[in-house]
Design a protein around this motif. Structure first.
Motif, PDB file in Angstrom:
ATOM      1  N   ASN A 166       0.849  -1.190   0.000  1.00 53.20           N
ATOM      2  CA  ASN A 166       0.000   0.000   0.000  1.00 53.20           C
ATOM      3  C   ASN A 166       0.892   1.251   0.000  1.00 53.20           C
ATOM      4  O   ASN A 166       1.771   1.403   0.860  1.00 53.20           O
TER       5      ASN A 166
ATOM      6  N   SER B  18      -2.791   7.438  -3.423  1.00 52.36           N
ATOM      7  CA  SER B  18      -2.781   6.298  -2.482  1.00 52.36           C
ATOM      8  C   SER B  18      -3.291   5.044  -3.180  1.00 52.36           C
ATOM      9  O   SER B  18      -4.108   5.123  -4.096  1.00 52.36           O
ATOM     10  N   THR B  19      -2.775   3.913  -2.751  1.00 53.79           N
ATOM     11  CA  THR B  19      -3.254   2.582  -3.178  1.00 53.79           C
ATOM     12  C   THR B  19      -3.490   1.758  -1.918  1.00 53.79           C
ATOM     13  O   THR B  19      -2.581   1.612  -1.091  1.00 53.79           O
ATOM     14  N   ALA B  20      -4.684   1.269  -1.745  1.00 55.21           N
ATOM     15  CA  ALA B  20      -5.039   0.419  -0.589  1.00 55.21           C
ATOM     16  C   ALA B  20      -5.639  -0.871  -1.142  1.00 55.21           C
ATOM     17  O   ALA B  20      -6.827  -0.922  -1.448  1.00 55.21           O
ATOM     18  N   ASN B  21      -4.818  -1.875  -1.348  1.00 56.82           N
ATOM     19  CA  ASN B  21      -5.268  -3.133  -1.937  1.00 56.82           C
ATOM     20  C   ASN B  21      -6.056  -3.963  -0.922  1.00 56.82           C
ATOM     21  O   ASN B  21      -5.615  -4.144   0.217  1.00 56.82           O
ATOM     22  N   GLN B  22      -7.205  -4.472  -1.337  1.00 60.90           N
ATOM     23  CA  GLN B  22      -8.033  -5.341  -0.489  1.00 60.90           C
ATOM     24  C   GLN B  22      -7.842  -6.802  -0.906  1.00 60.90           C
ATOM     25  O   GLN B  22      -7.683  -7.101  -2.079  1.00 60.90           O
TER      26      GLN B  22
ATOM     27  N   SER C  77      -1.514  -6.854  -5.201  1.00 56.04           N
ATOM     28  CA  SER C  77      -1.541  -7.711  -4.000  1.00 56.04           C
ATOM     29  C   SER C  77      -1.993  -9.112  -4.396  1.00 56.04           C
ATOM     30  O   SER C  77      -2.736  -9.293  -5.361  1.00 56.04           O
TER      31      SER C  77
END
Length: 500
Positions: free
Chosen positions: A208, A224-228, A427
């Motif tokens: 992230n 921003s990158t917020a991988n789920q 991810s």
């Protein structure tokens, strides 16, 4: 000449016997004297009152030692009487039932009384059973319109076959009374081993990134990158991972690229790029083993359940209260043995392994009393079969090897495919589930035995004293080999089972 004799006999019966029912005389027919059953009956003393049995639709010849003039049959619908000569009378059985016949001489004195029972002729059925099952001792008897089977056989299979033959003979299985006893052991003990291994592996890897910069001295710009992780919906643990760099306003578990403007301008933005690495792995192992032992008489069903029951809403009563039903889960076993021959067992087996699961669970929505109520689902492995095996034989009724692999890769479109830097924008979520279930079954013919031949898990247990518990921390008392052990209770008669 024979026809003339029969005609003269019928004429004599019509003229000389006014006591015989007219319908019986009208229905009388010629009898083949050579094929009829001949009974020599004395009319003197105790022999003047006898009981006889006539096969249905067959005739008998009564040979007397004194002249009879009149014959009276109480129920001519069952038996017809034909006077051939004063000392020879024909009896013809036409219907199943009971009746009697009285014989009178010329002076009107009773010389003979017969109690007659008309039944089906089961001689051929008995001969067929003896030929098809030579090692059995089956007696076939007729009772009114029914067939009664008595005697003994070597197995339950022969008993059922004899009942099937009798049912074909009567035309109705309800008219067969099976009183056959089965020799030999008729109790079967089933030893079952249900073993399962479940291994779960979950791996997660993701990066992230977050960046913040002030453009033109006053305009904030953030990335921003917020991988789920799609398989489980979130990271295995929010507190796991490695973080590199710092952007003002970053917390330990969340990213806020605009936090640089929330501190009154006190943040100097020494580093405006932040990266968080999540590399997580989880391994789980579940081991389950159940060994139920059950004993049942041949033809009867035995059941076993090691588990529990959970409530499921079923309906509402008149007051609006929810009524529930309980569903079973756990390790269940049901079997019905049939001893078909000495040392040979036919086994109908049903086994089940189930556990509560959130996969497939149902959540109710509606009134306040049921809103948010979740009904769990069941993960079930079930098998049902019928096998034949000798006493002491074993077999594997179910061997299930299940292997599920799931893998998901998430990333920023276009950037995730870059040769080196693309790893920072994607991810990976990996799940591996391996399950192996085996059900091993052994069947034995057993017989009762004394209690002293068996042992239980509580044998030899003695509760500790207070000093042993407080000072030595013991949960049970200990003793030497030669010390007197507590006597186990003994039964006054042989009980239990022994394996043959």
């Amino acid at each position: 000449m024979l026809s003339r004799s029969i005609f003269l006999g019928l004429a004599l019966a019509l003229v000389a016997s006014a006591a015989i029912a007219p319908d019986a005389i009208a229905q009388a027919r010629p009898v083949n004297e050579a094929g009829a059953r001949v009974m020599q009956i004395s009319t003197r003393g105790a022999s003047s009152h006898q009981r006889i049995t006539l096969p249905l639709d067959k005739a008998a010849v009564v040979q007397l030692d004194a002249d009879a003039r009149d014959v009276l049959v109480s129920n001519p619908d069952l038996v017809d009487a034909v006077v051939r000569t004063p000392r020879r009378i024909f009896l013809l059985a036409t219907k199943v039932g009971q009746t009697n016949a009285f014989f009178f001489d010329a002076a009107g004195k009773q010389i003979l009384a017969l109690d007659i029972r008309v039944e089906k002729d089961v001689v051929d059925l008995g001969t067929l059973m003896k030929a098809s099952m030579p090692n059995s001792a089956i007696a076939v008897q007729a009772l009114n319109d029914n067939v009664v089977l008595t005697g003994s056989v070597g197995s339950a299979l022969e008993s059922s076959r004899a009942a099937e033959l009798a049912a074909k003979f009567t035309g109705d299985p309800k008219k067969v009374i099976n009183m056959i006893s089965v020799n030999g052991n008729q109790q079967v003990m089933l030893k079952v081993r249900i073993a399962e291994m479940d291994r779960n592996i979950a791996k997660q890897f993701g990066v992230n990134l977050a960046a913040a910069k002030i453009v033109g001295g006053s305009t904030p710009l953030a990335f921003s990158t917020a991988n789920q992780f799609n398989l489980v919906g979130q990271a295995l643990s929010d507190l796991s991972g490695v973080q590199a760099g710092q952007v003002c306003g970053f917390g330990s578990t969340a990213m806020n690229p605009f936090g640089a403007l929330s501190n009154g301008g006190n943040c100097l933005l020494k580093n405006n790029v932040q990266g968080q690495l999540q590399a997580l792995e989880r391994v789980g192992l579940v081991h389950m083993l159940a060994e139920p032992n059950l004993t049942a008489v041949t033809g009867e069903t035995a059941k076993f359940l090691a588990g529990g029951e959970f409530p499921v809403p079923a309906s509402r009563d008149r007051d609006g209260n929810i009524t529930v039903q309980f569903k079973q889960f756990g390790v269940g076993l049901s079997f019905t043995p049939v001893v078909i021959a000495p040392g040979r067992i036919s086994l109908q087996l049903s086994s089940e392994v189930s556990e509560l699961s959130n996969t497939g669970a149902f959540t109710l929505s509606g009134s306040n009393s049921t809103q948010g109520l979740t009904i769990p689902a069941l993960t079930v492995r079930r098998t049902q079969t019928t096998v034949e095996l000798p006493s002491g034989g074993s077999f594997a009724v179910a061997g299930l090897m299940q292997h599920n692999t799931k893998q998901v890769i998430d990333g920023f479109p276009g950037v995730k495919d870059l040769p080196v830097l693309g790893a920072l924008f994607r991810s990976r979520d990996f799940a591996d589930d391996q399950t192996e279930l085996v059900v091993l079954v052994s069947a034995y013919l057993v017989e009762p035995n004394a209690e002293s031949a068996f042992a239980s898990p509580t044998d030899g247990f003695v509760a500790p004293s207070d000093p042993e518990t407080l000072l030595l921390g013991r949960l049970n008392a200990t003793y030497k080999k030669n010390d007197d052990k507590p006597l186990a209770p003994r039964a006054s008669a042989p009980v239990g089972f022994v394996v043959r």
